[in-house]
Design an enzyme around this catalytic site. Sequence first.
Site, PDB file in Angstrom:
ATOM      1  N   ALA A  10       0.818  -1.228   0.000  1.00  0.00           N
ATOM      2  CA  ALA A  10       0.000   0.000   0.000  1.00  0.00           C
ATOM      3  C   ALA A  10       0.849   1.273   0.000  1.00  0.00           C
ATOM      4  CB  ALA A  10      -0.949  -0.006   1.196  1.00  0.00           C
ATOM      5  N   ASP A  60       8.008  -7.479   5.173  1.00  0.00           N
ATOM      6  CA  ASP A  60       8.308  -7.956   3.830  1.00  0.00           C
ATOM      7  C   ASP A  60       7.474  -9.222   3.631  1.00  0.00           C
ATOM      8  OD1 ASP A  60       9.523  -9.324   1.634  1.00  0.00           O
ATOM      9  OD2 ASP A  60      11.395  -8.233   1.989  1.00  0.00           O
ATOM     10  N   TYR A 153       8.452 -13.541 -14.389  1.00  0.00           N
ATOM     11  CA  TYR A 153       7.337 -12.667 -13.958  1.00  0.00           C
ATOM     12  C   TYR A 153       6.022 -13.271 -14.437  1.00  0.00           C
ATOM     13  CZ  TYR A 153       4.210  -8.726 -13.267  1.00  0.00           C
ATOM     14  OH  TYR A 153       3.149  -7.942 -12.868  1.00  0.00           O
TER      15      TYR A 153
END
Length: 251
Positions: A10, A60, A153
Amino acid sequence: MQQIILITGATSGFGKAIAETFAAAGWNCIITGRRADRLEAIATSLRSQYAIQVLPLVFDVRDRVAVTTQISQLPAAWQAIDVLVNNAGLALGRDPFDTANLDDWDTMIDTNLKGLLYVSKAVLPFMTARQKGHIINIGSTAGKEVYKDGNAYCASKHGVDAISKAMRIDLLPHHIKVTAIHPGAAETEFSLVRFKGDETKAGLVYDGYHALQAADIAGITYYAATLPAHVCINDLVVTCLAQANSFYLHK
Ligand code: NDP
Ligand code: 8X3
């Protein structure tokens, strides 16, 4: 009673915009990320603008112990999480399979996939106890089509797609909704991170067309989260008008 949303990642981009959108609608927000200074500034700003509570949590998502400890030790008033948005994530590099960096691959798989699993597992006991909740996973068009030099990815986001489907099945008995939102190119800090601070390379990604903005994804997330209790959007692929899929972008 005010509803509670927990948003990972966020401090920037989609996650920050999602926090702003839900806060503006009166939701109490748990906001998470690694950059404590940004989280504190966002929390202060949201509290001052809206009559809501904000709980910033610094961890994390790759750190399984930190995730589990911080979420399991949430104060009782914060445990009734209505919506979890698994948003924290990143791409690192855009290189062919043979020359791509193994550390980058580890970071992407650990963050985008394992981080999402850790956070979900930590939040779920609160949802199963209430037999209620909504998990919204931020995937990507990269999780729908594999593109050149996207390798790990794309694999991580295909994993998010698969995990979302799996969650939806396994959580049926607990009345927990699972929505996957798969954005195409969106103008956030994503490309700056992917190209490791190279502003020229990052800027070129969004050159010549009107890309998605973070607020677009925040609005869609809010829509998905506020449908009637018996309605669940399972899967949404969202691109800007200039993009058809991972391969076709009209500049
Ligand atoms: P940003 O770089 O703007 O935001 C990424 C957020 O993830 C930051 O808040 C960052 O916080 C957080 N994050 C990254 N790594 C970790 C970590 N290890 N632990 C905790 N938080 C972490 O990018 P976006 O907003 O664009 O990206 C959000 C999500 O959307 C990602 O999952 C991305 O893959 C996905 N996505 C993005 C698209 C785009 O084109 N922008 C399109 C499709 C999907 P901090 O650094 O403070 O920890
Ligand atoms: C981010 C969009 O096209 O860079 O997931 O993979 S893309």
